[in-house]
Design an enzyme around this catalytic site. Structure first.
Site, mmCIF file in Angstrom:
data_model
loop_
_atom_site.group_PDB
_atom_site.id
_atom_site.type_symbol
_atom_site.label_atom_id
_atom_site.label_comp_id
_atom_site.label_asym_id
_atom_site.label_seq_id
_atom_site.Cartn_x
_atom_site.Cartn_y
_atom_site.Cartn_z
ATOM 1 N N HIS A 54 0.789 -1.235 0.000
ATOM 2 C CA HIS A 54 0.000 0.000 0.000
ATOM 3 C C HIS A 54 0.811 1.270 0.000
ATOM 4 C CE1 HIS A 54 -4.186 -1.346 0.477
ATOM 5 N NE2 HIS A 54 -3.651 -2.420 1.011
ATOM 6 N N LYS A 61 -9.094 14.033 3.854
ATOM 7 C CA LYS A 61 -8.242 12.838 3.924
ATOM 8 C C LYS A 61 -7.377 12.983 5.152
ATOM 9 C CE LYS A 61 -6.708 13.938 -0.262
ATOM 10 N NZ LYS A 61 -6.645 12.695 -1.002
ATOM 11 N N ARG A 62 -6.636 11.941 5.542
ATOM 12 C CA ARG A 62 -5.708 12.071 6.653
ATOM 13 C C ARG A 62 -4.772 13.246 6.418
ATOM 14 N NH1 ARG A 62 -5.702 8.066 10.802
ATOM 15 N NH2 ARG A 62 -3.862 9.177 11.562
ATOM 16 N N LYS A 78 0.518 14.365 1.581
ATOM 17 C CA LYS A 78 -0.753 14.744 0.963
ATOM 18 C C LYS A 78 -0.855 16.258 0.753
ATOM 19 C CE LYS A 78 -3.409 10.771 2.831
ATOM 20 N NZ LYS A 78 -4.104 10.162 1.672
ATOM 21 N N THR A 90 -8.450 6.698 -2.805
ATOM 22 C CA THR A 90 -9.803 6.282 -3.144
ATOM 23 C C THR A 90 -10.772 7.437 -2.930
ATOM 24 O OG1 THR A 90 -9.962 5.338 -0.907
ATOM 25 C CG2 THR A 90 -9.581 3.802 -2.737
ATOM 26 N N LYS A 127 -14.292 8.618 -5.002
ATOM 27 C CA LYS A 127 -15.602 8.942 -4.425
ATOM 28 C C LYS A 127 -16.061 10.319 -4.883
ATOM 29 C CE LYS A 127 -13.920 6.661 -0.253
ATOM 30 N NZ LYS A 127 -13.306 6.975 1.067
HETATM 31 C C1 LIG Z 1 -12.071 7.160 1.371
HETATM 32 C C2 LIG Z 1 -11.646 7.525 2.734
HETATM 33 C C3 LIG Z 1 -10.305 7.763 3.018
HETATM 34 C C4 LIG Z 1 -9.231 7.708 1.956
HETATM 35 O O1 LIG Z 1 -9.118 8.985 1.344
HETATM 36 P P1 LIG Z 1 -7.881 9.372 0.424
HETATM 37 O O2 LIG Z 1 -8.254 10.703 -0.125
HETATM 38 O O3 LIG Z 1 -7.783 8.336 -0.637
HETATM 39 O O4 LIG Z 1 -6.683 9.431 1.316
HETATM 40 C C5 LIG Z 1 -9.959 8.107 4.307
HETATM 41 N N1 LIG Z 1 -10.890 8.206 5.278
HETATM 42 C C6 LIG Z 1 -12.195 8.001 5.035
HETATM 43 C C7 LIG Z 1 -13.177 8.165 6.139
HETATM 44 C C8 LIG Z 1 -12.621 7.648 3.762
HETATM 45 O O5 LIG Z 1 -13.929 7.432 3.530
#
Ligand SMILES: *Cc1c(COP(=O)(O)O)cnc(C)c1O
Length: 841
Positions: free
Chosen positions: A376, A567-568, A573, A676, A680
């Site tokens: 990952h 995101k985190r 990032k 991911t 979304k």
């Molecule tokens: C999809 C998702 C992530 C991953 O987000 P990235 O932008 O790909 O880092 C992290 N936390 C939650 C709650 C998510 O639904």
């Protein structure tokens, strides 16, 4: 099978639960009242919102248990190959809505509560999130479970039943604080504890070596410590009700057999303390995303759940096949989600060798036949290694086995590449460069038949980077499986209005065959459709604005461009790059001539920082401080707002994503394995501003580069700055707006009471070397943001691009990803009509 009541009439098993018709409000209501009385001992007059949540969950659970039990029985009867997904994290989110949709009872449930005069919106938010994960990796596991169940791929997701999931983030005095998440306080109606599936887990002690009567060597582990792993199951219903799978989470319990001596010696309190110690093993999820903390308890968690899962897999296998272990690769596929369960390779070897007396070579062949491993991340601080000393103390037998595996493996390398000692040193399972450590990724690669990356770029970088030697020696072993997301949760559930519009326009079926969204393509030029699409986006934006004002006391304007980075919080990032853009915009707005014809923006942030990650927490503080200045200043407040939504989790994502118009995916190229969140947001009609990184590259290939906003260095160009040298100060001197924004971070413009507060951020971007090349990408990013503004002014064309984006996201359904794993890695196929439909495509 071993039922004690083999002759029980089938009618007794199935009667009493006639299915509730999808429009039968009265029948549904009867179920609710029955549970209110018999499961909660409550009257309608005294029922709380939480009671209503619990009884709705129980009513839905009754329905999905039917499919669940049928599926498990059918898979056992068919003797089909099982897929076991081992993951330290499952970021499931709430289950009530998704389960209602899966069993087709969503509408009747809404109608029932409306009929009773109760607000279902308030009832469904009574459910605490199952936040048993940090971020992308855990959410991927949850999406994969949904897809496997929907496609009818029989399997089990194995993980840990954490007592406290991901911490709850609150903002106090402008900073993140972490509070424990008590998701089990009111009980969890979705789970079934199964004490009959309990496995012993052992640590420490020593290994006895000897010879048996026939002169064969044997090894006997004499552990010093024992605890128990108890199964807690949750059903994962497939959409449409054709099939269901299980997630089996392990809870740690004390092993009283072991403590008996102490009890008998009268050391009651010491024995009870040992019980507390045992149960602490599954107490809490480690809140670190993409970094290794190297804590002993984490090591024990990894072994705990790997061992329990392996023992359970062997129990299930032997129930059907006895001790015919050579059949395992035909009956069992085990996917390792990252290296967290890599110790499972050594554990399966131990079980086969020491407990089932398999010959070594046979056991090793079986291992390589069942395991596969997903990588990952390429970040060095995330790659797990554990000191040999830790293994010696806690898993001495496993260390021997790892040495034996290594000996066989290195002999093979020496044969393939005689004389190349450096190659042997690089590929060894043991890193000898300092304190001797076990390389968990090498153990996972060597013990697996396939290794996969999670987006094309990531897989290529794996092959040319950390696993280049493996790629050379074993070409074909490393493959790509680009991540995906479940369209059930991320469109059908999170964005009901858009889902309804899509179904109304192109019919049903897209929920289980996302390529069907292509039928929307011609509608991108249909002005009536565009208007409806736009008005749904506006309604979703108003919903978010309402939440901001009611729950956060923040004012945002639904007519502004909603620009979202959720995101985190992590340096790679680059939330800081987004902040620098906000500051730059603010500085421009402070000059009168820039206030003409601006496109108003709302910049939305959400994300948690690991509690010990100083720069990430400081970044949150900076976002909040900048928000404070920008949202107050009369020169900027009409054209720029910054909103930080606390406690980012799956439910928050479901609220924000449908409202997003711009999706920020701005990691340094080559650092985000896939992402991911990018999928979304695009699936919900946000246009992407991003770097050429992870799966964003593949999103661009699908939706067309003309429909998103790329900027910045490519992964190759970033690598070149590492090779050829990189000077952030030179960029600082060259770019006046950048220098001004950075100076404001340094000099306390956003922290007047504490002028040096943000200096560590400034330093890391300048004298610290700017590891993530923020300054290198700043200029192009700002220019790109200007293009975004210009594009947003062409509202019709923006909406057209958004529709085209939605229509072309089919590739990123987790169903497609899972079918690819099934074909190329697991050698299984789905049995539901959806799998058959997709496989024909
Ligand atoms: C999809 C998702 C992530 C991953 O987000 P990235 O932008 O790909 O880092 C992290 N936390 C939650 C709650 C998510 O639904």
């Amino acid at each position: 099978m071993d039922s004690p009541f083999p002759s029980v009439p089938q009618s007794l098993v199935t009667d009493g639960w006639d299915p509730v018709a999808q429009n039968d409000i009265d029948a549904f209501k009867r179920r609710l009242f029955s549970h209110l009385k018999h499961s909660r001992a409550k009257n309608p007059e005294t029922a709380t919102s939480n009671d209503w949540y619990q009884v709705t969950a129980l009513a839905v659970r009754d329905m999905l248990v039917e499919t669940w039990m049928d599926s498990v029985r059918a898979a056992a009867h068919a003797d089909s190959k099982q897929v076991y997904y081992l993951s330290l994290e499952f970021l499931m989110g709430r289950s009530l809505e998704s389960n209602l949709l899966a069993v087709g009872m969503w509408d009747v449930c809404l109608a029932t509560f409306a009929d009773m005069g109760l607000d279902f919106g308030g009832i469904k938010t009574e459910e605490p999130e199952a936040a048993l994960g940090n971020g992308g990796l855990g959410r991927l596991a949850a999406c994969f479970m949904d897809s496997m169940a929907t496609l009818g791929i029989a399997g089990v997701g194995y993980g840990i039943h954490y007592h406290h999931g991901m911490f709850r983030q609150e903002i106090r005095d402008g900073q993140q604080i972490e509070l424990p998440e008590n998701w089990l306080t009111h009980g969890n109606p979705w789970e079934f504890e199964r004490p009959e599936y309990t496995h012993p887990i052992r640590f420490g002690g020593w290994v006895e070596q000897g010879q048996d009567a026939l002169g064969r060597p044997f090894f006997r582990w004499h552990p010093a410590e024992e605890l128990m792993a108890v199964a807690v199951d949750m059903a994962v219903p497939g959409y449409g009700g054709f099939s269901a799978n299980s997630i089996r989470l392990w809870a740690a319990r004390a092993s009283h057999g072991f403590d008996l001596v102490q009890f008998n010696k009268g050391e009651y309190l010491d024995a009870v303390r040992a019980e507390v110690d045992s149960e602490s093993l599954s107490r809490v999820l480690y809140p670190n995303d993409s970094t290794q903390q190297g804590r002993i308890l984490r090591f024990k968690q990894e072994y705990f759940f790997s061992s329990a899962s392996l023992q359970d897999i062997l129990r299930r296998f032997r129930r059907e096949q006895d001790d015919d272990f050579d059949l395992m690769p035909q009956k069992v596929a085990i996917q390792l989600n990252d290296t967290h369960p890599a110790i499972a390779v050594a554990e399966l070897m131990r079980l086969l060798l020491d407990e089932h007396h398999c010959p070594w070579a046979d056991a090793w062949t079986i291992c390589k036949g069942v395991f596969s491993y997903t990588n990952h991340t390429l970040l060095p601080e995330a790659l797990e290694t554990w000191p040999v000393a830790v293994f010696e103390a806690l898993l001495p037998r496993h260390l021997q086995i790892i040495y034996d595996i290594n000996a066989v493996f290195l002999a093979e390398i020496r044969q393939l590449r005689p004389g190349d000692d450096d190659l042997v040193r690089r590929m060894s399972l043991i890193d000898e460069s300092g304190e001797r450590r076990v390389r968990m990724s090498h153990l996972a690669v060597v013990g697996s038949h396939h290794v996969n990356g999670v987006a094309n770029l990531h897989t290529e970088l794996m092959k040319n980077g950390i696993f280049a030697d493996f790629e050379q020696l074993y070409p074909g072993k490393i493959v790509n499986k680009t991540n995906g997301i479940t369209p059930r949760r991320w469109l059908n559930q999170a964005n009901r209005p858009l889902a309804r519009l899509i179904t109304h326009s192109i019919g049903d079926g897209w929920q289980t065959n996302l390529d069907r969204l292509r039928a929307l393509l011609p509608l991108a030029d249909d002005s009536a459709f565009r208007d409806e699409f736009l008005s749904i986006k506006q309604a979703n934006k108003r919903r978010l604005a309402l939440f901001a004002s009611r729950s956060l006391g923040a004012v945002i304007h639904p007519d502004s461009l909603f620009d979202v980075q959720i995101k985190r919080i992590h340096e790679y990032k680059r939330q800081i790059l987004n902040v620098l853009h906000v500051i730059t915009r603010y500085n421009r707005l402070c000059q009168r001539q820039f206030r003409q014809n601006v496109v108003p923006r709302t910049v939305v942030f959400a994300g948690k920082a690991a509690p010990g990650y100083v720069l990430a927490k400081l970044t949150i503080r900076l976002i909040l401080a900048v928000a404070d200045v920008v949202n107050r200043d009369p020169r900027s407040r009409d054209a720029l707002r910054v909103l930080f939504v606390p406690n980012y989790d799956v439910s928050t994502a479901e609220l924000i994503i449908p409202a997003a118009e711009l999706s920020q995916q701005i990691s340094t190229a080559g650092t985000e394995a896939s992402g991911t969140g990018n999928m979304k947001l695009a699936l919900n009609g946000a246009l992407t501003i991003g770097t050429r990184d992870g799966a964003t590259i593949e999103i661009a290939e699908e939706v067309g580069e003309e429909n998103l906003f790329f900027f910045g260095l490519s992964a190759d160009q970033v690598a070149a700055t590492v090779r050829d040298g990189y000077d952030p100060w030179a960029i600082y001197r060259d770019n006046h707006e950048l220098a001004e924004a950075l100076e404001m971070v340094r000099n306390g413009a956003f922290s007047p009471g504490e002028p040096d507060a943000f200096k560590p951020l400034f330093d890391s971007l300048t004298s610290g070397g700017d590891r993530y090349r923020v300054l290198a990408d700043y200029g192009d990013y700002i220019a790109c943001q200007d293009r975004v503004d210009a594009a947003y002014l062409q509202q019709g064309d923006w909406t057209r691009k958004a529709i085209l984006t939605v229509a072309r996201m089919g590739k990123f359904s987790a169903d497609a990803t899972i079918l690819d794993y099934a074909r190329e890695i697991w050698d299984v196929h789905g049995t539901s009509p959806y799998a058959l439909g997709e496989q024909r495509n």
